[in-house]
Design an enzyme around this catalytic site. Structure first.
Site, PDB file in Angstrom:
ATOM      1  CG  HIS A  58     -15.922 -22.602 -58.962  1.00 18.41           C
ATOM      2  ND1 HIS A  58     -16.294 -21.784 -57.838  1.00 18.41           N
ATOM      3  CD2 HIS A  58     -16.261 -21.571 -59.801  1.00 18.41           C
ATOM      4  CE1 HIS A  58     -16.651 -20.677 -57.875  1.00 18.41           C
ATOM      5  NE2 HIS A  58     -16.517 -20.346 -59.212  1.00 18.41           N
ATOM      6  CG  HIS A 110     -17.654 -19.559 -64.521  1.00 19.21           C
ATOM      7  ND1 HIS A 110     -19.019 -19.388 -63.996  1.00 19.21           N
ATOM      8  CD2 HIS A 110     -17.260 -19.540 -63.288  1.00 19.21           C
ATOM      9  CE1 HIS A 110     -19.063 -19.277 -62.744  1.00 19.21           C
ATOM     10  NE2 HIS A 110     -17.870 -19.418 -62.144  1.00 19.21           N
ATOM     11  CG  HIS A 125     -20.614 -17.983 -57.909  1.00 21.78           C
ATOM     12  ND1 HIS A 125     -21.052 -19.291 -58.458  1.00 21.78           N
ATOM     13  CD2 HIS A 125     -19.497 -17.874 -58.461  1.00 21.78           C
ATOM     14  CE1 HIS A 125     -20.103 -19.583 -59.556  1.00 21.78           C
ATOM     15  NE2 HIS A 125     -19.120 -18.744 -59.447  1.00 21.78           N
ATOM     16  CD  GLU A 173     -16.726 -14.089 -56.712  1.00 23.91           C
ATOM     17  OE1 GLU A 173     -17.660 -14.144 -57.076  1.00 23.91           O
ATOM     18  OE2 GLU A 173     -15.347 -14.205 -57.586  1.00 23.91           O
ATOM     19  CG  ASP A 178     -14.074 -18.269 -60.645  1.00 21.67           C
ATOM     20  OD1 ASP A 178     -15.109 -18.888 -61.130  1.00 21.67           O
ATOM     21  OD2 ASP A 178     -13.882 -17.185 -60.171  1.00 21.67           O
ATOM     22  CG  ASP A 179     -14.104 -17.111 -64.728  1.00 24.70           C
ATOM     23  OD1 ASP A 179     -15.033 -17.602 -65.426  1.00 24.70           O
ATOM     24  OD2 ASP A 179     -14.266 -16.755 -63.600  1.00 24.70           O
TER      25      ASP A 179
HETATM   26  N1  ADE Z   1     -19.008 -15.787 -63.509  1.00 18.32           N
HETATM   27  C1  ADE Z   1     -17.746 -16.135 -64.090  1.00 18.32           C
HETATM   28  N2  ADE Z   1     -17.080 -16.136 -63.009  1.00 18.32           N
HETATM   29  C2  ADE Z   1     -17.654 -15.604 -61.932  1.00 18.32           C
HETATM   30  C3  ADE Z   1     -17.147 -15.298 -60.671  1.00 18.32           C
HETATM   31  N3  ADE Z   1     -15.731 -15.542 -60.092  1.00 18.32           N
HETATM   32  N4  ADE Z   1     -18.009 -14.653 -59.862  1.00 18.32           N
HETATM   33  C4  ADE Z   1     -19.385 -14.484 -60.201  1.00 18.32           C
HETATM   34  N5  ADE Z   1     -19.831 -14.788 -61.338  1.00 18.32           N
HETATM   35  C5  ADE Z   1     -18.947 -15.420 -62.225  1.00 18.32           C
HETATM   36 ZN    ZN Z   2     -17.345 -18.790 -60.333  1.00 22.02          ZN
END
Ligand code: ADE
Ligand code: ZN
Length: 339
Positions: A17, A19, A197, A200, A278-279
């Site tokens: 996971h 992005h 997703h 969350e 994630d990011d």
């Molecule tokens: N796009 C990038 N990160 C995300 C996240 N944590 N939740 C939803 N969309 C995303």
């Molecule tokens: Zn994500």
């Protein structure tokens, strides 16, 4: 170095996971802005980092979409993916399932092929240079309509050999999975792996919907599933993996702090929970940091860290033989670390 930290560093890991656009570090953002003659609304790298204070998912997404506007050429996408894969290699990551958001680019006039060519070239070079393997998962932006997702799927069909799966991301609240029922059915028929997703920020009902209406094989985040006991039982019974992102959940205020993160409870309930970033450029840590801070805050034992790493391998799209080889390596590292 703390013992657990050494173990985390030495274990061969998967990341499921991430992005790729969320791995755009401010330094690269500025370099690409300069290269492409784009003005950023920030005076410096420090000012960018200062802006990374989020009250919720939407706060983050607004800044994330603005950040990715510096990505214009194939080389930009190459540089982005390469920087991430280099970082993943440093974290002893062996296999990556990399999300990308084509609509974040096609909506700005960047051709789908430009995005895909840049990412796949970096993936090829990283496999050769580092031995890190990566597969691409194309996410639909759920705040856009299903027709837009359908056109994105059409564009992807020509590149079926380069895209392993489809996912669903962006603003969860108010955009339930069912909105994309038909496009996911088409993606399934085309042979794509399916993930989404869910849970969350959204309620457990969105997780049920992702499983039952979209038919996904994996849930990204899914932390709010813990509010729903029958859902937890289903995850355990059907061994449906969850790609959990602890630092993200803290930074987006999905959980109060790491000590309150449900990761340990997920393991206690026998769920196939995995750890991911994630990011990472926005949330303050790559996958290894996510393992470390979680292990520390939740006082995870060696066996629990090993379970999370094994879950990542098991839940991945790697061929069976490669999974077995990595699991055997996990056993060897544990034995050498005196477990
Ligand atoms: N796009 C990038 N990160 C995300 C996240 N944590 N939740 C939803 N969309 C995303
Ligand atoms: Zn994500």
């Amino acid at each position: 170095m703390h013992d657990t930290d050494t173990l985390i560093a030495q274990l061969p890991k998967c990341e499921l996971h991430i992005h790729v656009e969320g791995s755009l570090e401010p330094e690269l953002m500025f370099a690409l802005a300069r290269r492409n003659g784009i003005r950023l609304p920030y005076a410096s790298v420090d000012a960018v980092r200062q802006a990374y204070r989020f009250r919720n998912l939407q706060d983050f997404l607004d800044i994330y979409y603005q950040g990715m506007s510096v990505l214009i050429t194939e080389q930009d996408f190459y540089d982005l993916a390469w920087a991430y894969l280099e970082r993943a290699h440093a974290d002893n990551v062996r296999h990556v399932e990399m999300f990308f958001d084509p609509q974040g680019h096609t909506s700005r006039g960047i051709p789908f092929t430009t995005v895909l060519e840049g990412l796949t070239r970096a993936i090829g070079d990283a496999a050769e240079k580092f031995g890190v393997k990566a597969s691409l998962i194309m996410c639909f932006l759920r705040h856009l309509d299903a027709a837009d997702a359908g056109r994105t799927l059409d564009a992807a069909l020509a590149f079926k050999d380069r895209i392993a799966g489809v996912g669903l991301d962006s603003s969860e609240t108010g955009n339930p999975p069912g909105k994309f029922k038909h496009v996911f059915a088409r993606a399934r028929a085309a042979g794509f792996f399916l993930t989404a997703h869910a849970g969350e920020e959204g309620p457990p009902s969105y997780v049920w919907e992702a499983l039952d209406v979209l038919g996904v094989a994996r849930i990204d985040h899914g932390v709010r599933s813990m509010e729903d006991e029958p859902l937890v039982d289903r995850f355990a019974r059907e061994r449906i993996p969850l790609t959990v992102c602890p630092l993200s959940n803290v930074r987006l205020r999905v959980v109060k702090d790491l000590a309150h993160h449900p990761l340990r409870r997920m393991l206690d309930k026998g769920l196939v929970a995995t750890v991911n970033s994630d990011d990472p450029a926005y949330f303050g840590g790559y996958v290894q940091a996510n393992y470390r801070v979680s292990a520390q805050a939740l006082r995870l034992e060696r066996d629990e860290v090993a379970a999370l790493v094994r879950n990542g391998i098991t839940a991945s799209l790697m061929p069976k033989s490669e999974k077995a080889a990595l699991l055997a390596e996990v056993d060897r590292v544990l034995a050498a670390c005196g477990s």
